[in-house]
Design a protein around this motif. Structure first.
Motif, PDB file in Angstrom:
ATOM      1  N   PHE A 129       0.829  -1.196   0.000  1.00 48.31           N
ATOM      2  CA  PHE A 129       0.000   0.000   0.000  1.00 48.31           C
ATOM      3  C   PHE A 129       0.867   1.250   0.000  1.00 48.31           C
ATOM      4  N   VAL A 130       0.436   2.242  -0.787  1.00 47.96           N
ATOM      5  CA  VAL A 130       1.115   3.539  -0.776  1.00 47.96           C
ATOM      6  C   VAL A 130       0.154   4.661  -0.419  1.00 47.96           C
ATOM      7  N   TRP A 131      -1.145   4.364  -0.332  1.00 46.22           N
ATOM      8  CA  TRP A 131      -2.156   5.383  -0.051  1.00 46.22           C
ATOM      9  C   TRP A 131      -3.365   4.665   0.518  1.00 46.22           C
ATOM     10  N   ALA A 132      -4.034   5.305   1.452  1.00 46.26           N
ATOM     11  CA  ALA A 132      -5.322   4.801   1.942  1.00 46.26           C
ATOM     12  C   ALA A 132      -6.135   5.974   2.456  1.00 46.26           C
ATOM     13  N   ASP A 133      -7.402   6.007   2.075  1.00 44.26           N
ATOM     14  CA  ASP A 133      -8.340   6.964   2.645  1.00 44.26           C
ATOM     15  C   ASP A 133      -9.663   6.238   2.828  1.00 44.26           C
ATOM     16  N   ASP A 134     -10.697   6.963   3.166  1.00 44.06           N
ATOM     17  CA  ASP A 134     -11.961   6.291   3.450  1.00 44.06           C
ATOM     18  C   ASP A 134     -12.674   5.779   2.208  1.00 44.06           C
ATOM     19  N   VAL A 135     -12.242   6.187   1.011  1.00 39.54           N
ATOM     20  CA  VAL A 135     -12.886   5.773  -0.234  1.00 39.54           C
ATOM     21  C   VAL A 135     -12.083   4.720  -0.991  1.00 39.54           C
ATOM     22  N   CYS A 136     -10.753   4.862  -0.984  1.00 41.91           N
ATOM     23  CA  CYS A 136      -9.937   3.987  -1.816  1.00 41.91           C
ATOM     24  C   CYS A 136      -8.561   3.741  -1.203  1.00 41.91           C
ATOM     25  N   VAL A 137      -7.869   2.782  -1.795  1.00 42.25           N
ATOM     26  CA  VAL A 137      -6.477   2.515  -1.461  1.00 42.25           C
ATOM     27  C   VAL A 137      -5.687   2.517  -2.764  1.00 42.25           C
ATOM     28  N   VAL A 138      -4.375   2.677  -2.638  1.00 42.23           N
ATOM     29  CA  VAL A 138      -3.483   2.558  -3.779  1.00 42.23           C
ATOM     30  C   VAL A 138      -2.416   1.547  -3.389  1.00 42.23           C
ATOM     31  N   LEU A 139      -2.220   0.572  -4.269  1.00 42.87           N
ATOM     32  CA  LEU A 139      -1.186  -0.414  -4.019  1.00 42.87           C
ATOM     33  C   LEU A 139      -0.420  -0.673  -5.304  1.00 42.87           C
ATOM     34  N   LEU A 140       0.815  -1.115  -5.137  1.00 48.68           N
ATOM     35  CA  LEU A 140       1.618  -1.443  -6.307  1.00 48.68           C
ATOM     36  C   LEU A 140       1.156  -2.767  -6.881  1.00 48.68           C
ATOM     37  N   THR A 141       1.208  -2.864  -8.193  1.00 48.57           N
ATOM     38  CA  THR A 141       0.940  -4.134  -8.850  1.00 48.57           C
ATOM     39  C   THR A 141       2.183  -5.008  -8.775  1.00 48.57           C
ATOM     40  N   ILE A 142       1.982  -6.323  -8.762  1.00 48.77           N
ATOM     41  CA  ILE A 142       3.135  -7.232  -8.717  1.00 48.77           C
ATOM     42  C   ILE A 142       3.716  -7.471 -10.111  1.00 48.77           C
ATOM     43  N   GLU A 143       3.029  -6.991 -11.151  1.00 46.62           N
ATOM     44  CA  GLU A 143       3.534  -7.102 -12.521  1.00 46.62           C
ATOM     45  C   GLU A 143       3.475  -5.725 -13.188  1.00 46.62           C
ATOM     46  N   PRO A 144       4.411  -4.855 -12.819  1.00 48.79           N
ATOM     47  CA  PRO A 144       4.367  -3.470 -13.317  1.00 48.79           C
ATOM     48  C   PRO A 144       4.760  -3.345 -14.786  1.00 48.79           C
ATOM     49  N   ILE A 145       4.143  -2.389 -15.459  1.00 46.72           N
ATOM     50  CA  ILE A 145       4.563  -2.025 -16.813  1.00 46.72           C
ATOM     51  C   ILE A 145       5.870  -1.249 -16.716  1.00 46.72           C
ATOM     52  N   THR A 146       5.925  -0.286 -15.786  1.00 46.24           N
ATOM     53  CA  THR A 146       7.148   0.463 -15.498  1.00 46.24           C
ATOM     54  C   THR A 146       7.288   0.541 -13.976  1.00 46.24           C
ATOM     55  N   ASN A 147       8.441   0.964 -13.509  1.00 48.20           N
ATOM     56  CA  ASN A 147       8.678   1.084 -12.066  1.00 48.20           C
ATOM     57  C   ASN A 147       7.666   2.040 -11.439  1.00 48.20           C
ATOM     58  N   GLY A 148       7.110   1.624 -10.299  1.00 49.59           N
ATOM     59  CA  GLY A 148       6.163   2.459  -9.582  1.00 49.59           C
ATOM     60  C   GLY A 148       4.711   2.279 -10.007  1.00 49.59           C
ATOM     61  N   HIS A 149       4.436   1.388 -10.940  1.00 50.51           N
ATOM     62  CA  HIS A 149       3.075   1.135 -11.445  1.00 50.51           C
ATOM     63  C   HIS A 149       2.157   0.760 -10.279  1.00 50.51           C
ATOM     64  N   ALA A 150       1.086   1.512 -10.131  1.00 48.37           N
ATOM     65  CA  ALA A 150       0.166   1.323  -9.012  1.00 48.37           C
ATOM     66  C   ALA A 150      -1.271   1.192  -9.506  1.00 48.37           C
ATOM     67  N   MET A 151      -2.137   0.759  -8.594  1.00 50.54           N
ATOM     68  CA  MET A 151      -3.561   0.644  -8.889  1.00 50.54           C
ATOM     69  C   MET A 151      -4.348   1.363  -7.806  1.00 50.54           C
ATOM     70  N   VAL A 152      -5.303   2.177  -8.222  1.00 51.57           N
ATOM     71  CA  VAL A 152      -6.212   2.862  -7.310  1.00 51.57           C
ATOM     72  C   VAL A 152      -7.470   1.999  -7.241  1.00 51.57           C
ATOM     73  N   VAL A 153      -7.793   1.523  -6.037  1.00 49.73           N
ATOM     74  CA  VAL A 153      -8.864   0.545  -5.864  1.00 49.73           C
ATOM     75  C   VAL A 153      -9.876   1.063  -4.847  1.00 49.73           C
ATOM     76  N   PRO A 154     -11.156   1.126  -5.221  1.00 45.60           N
ATOM     77  CA  PRO A 154     -12.151   1.547  -4.232  1.00 45.60           C
ATOM     78  C   PRO A 154     -12.322   0.482  -3.155  1.00 45.60           C
ATOM     79  N   ARG A 155     -12.599   0.922  -1.947  1.00 46.20           N
ATOM     80  CA  ARG A 155     -12.853  -0.022  -0.858  1.00 46.20           C
ATOM     81  C   ARG A 155     -14.136  -0.817  -1.117  1.00 46.20           C
ATOM     82  N   THR A 156     -15.108  -0.179  -1.727  1.00 44.84           N
ATOM     83  CA  THR A 156     -16.366  -0.834  -2.064  1.00 44.84           C
ATOM     84  C   THR A 156     -16.176  -1.665  -3.327  1.00 44.84           C
TER      85      THR A 156
END
Length: 146
Positions: free
Chosen positions: A17-44
């Motif tokens: 995880f690199v970000w978390a708030d009450d609506v979503c989280v951001v985590l790195l993917t385990i298969e990045p296209i480039t370094n630092g590739h992340a996904m913004v995912v809603p909690r719902t």
């Protein structure tokens, strides 16, 4: 049954995880296209972006913009890529990654089998950059989730 992302958010499975708030989280993917590739995912759990409310999509894109800015500063690149695909996991997620050319949009050209230490370093660098940009609270919450 809970999706893979819900299980990661709930702490049943590991995630960088690199970000978390009450609506979503951001985590790195385990298969990045480039370094630092992340996904913004809603909690719902929302199956696809067409099912999301306008407010949820606005929040996901707003967070993706903050993450994309941090990625470019930390990992370099000319632009930040943004993709809503959603075939791998039936839980809405917005990919964001640093890009330098259209070739960086080839979602089949990912880095596989990166060592955990490399992914951990990328997550730490991105968290540090986000905190330095004024998002320390969201980064601190993300650390509590991991």
């Amino acid at each position: 049954m809970a999706t893979l992302f819900t299980r990661i958010i709930d702490g049943e499975l590991p995630g960088r995880f690199v970000w978390a708030d009450d609506v979503c989280v951001v985590l790195l993917t385990i298969e990045p296209i480039t370094n630092g590739h992340a996904m913004v995912v809603p909690r719902t759990e929302v199956t696809q972006w067409l099912d999301a409310s306008d407010e949820l999509m606005a929040r996901l894109v707003s967070v993706a913009r903050r993450v994309g800015t941090a990625q470019l500063e930390e990992f370099g690149g000319e632009r930040a890529g943004l993709l809503v695909e959603g075939y791998g996991v039936p839980h809405l997620h917005v990919h964001v990654w640093p890009t330098s050319s259209p070739a960086d949009f080839d979602v089949h050209r990912v880095q596989r089998d990166l060592p955990a230490a490399v992914l951990d370093e990328h997550a730490a660098r991105l968290r540090d950059r986000l905190a330095s940009q004024g998002h320390a609270l969201e980064v601190a919450e993300a650390l509590e989730l991991s």
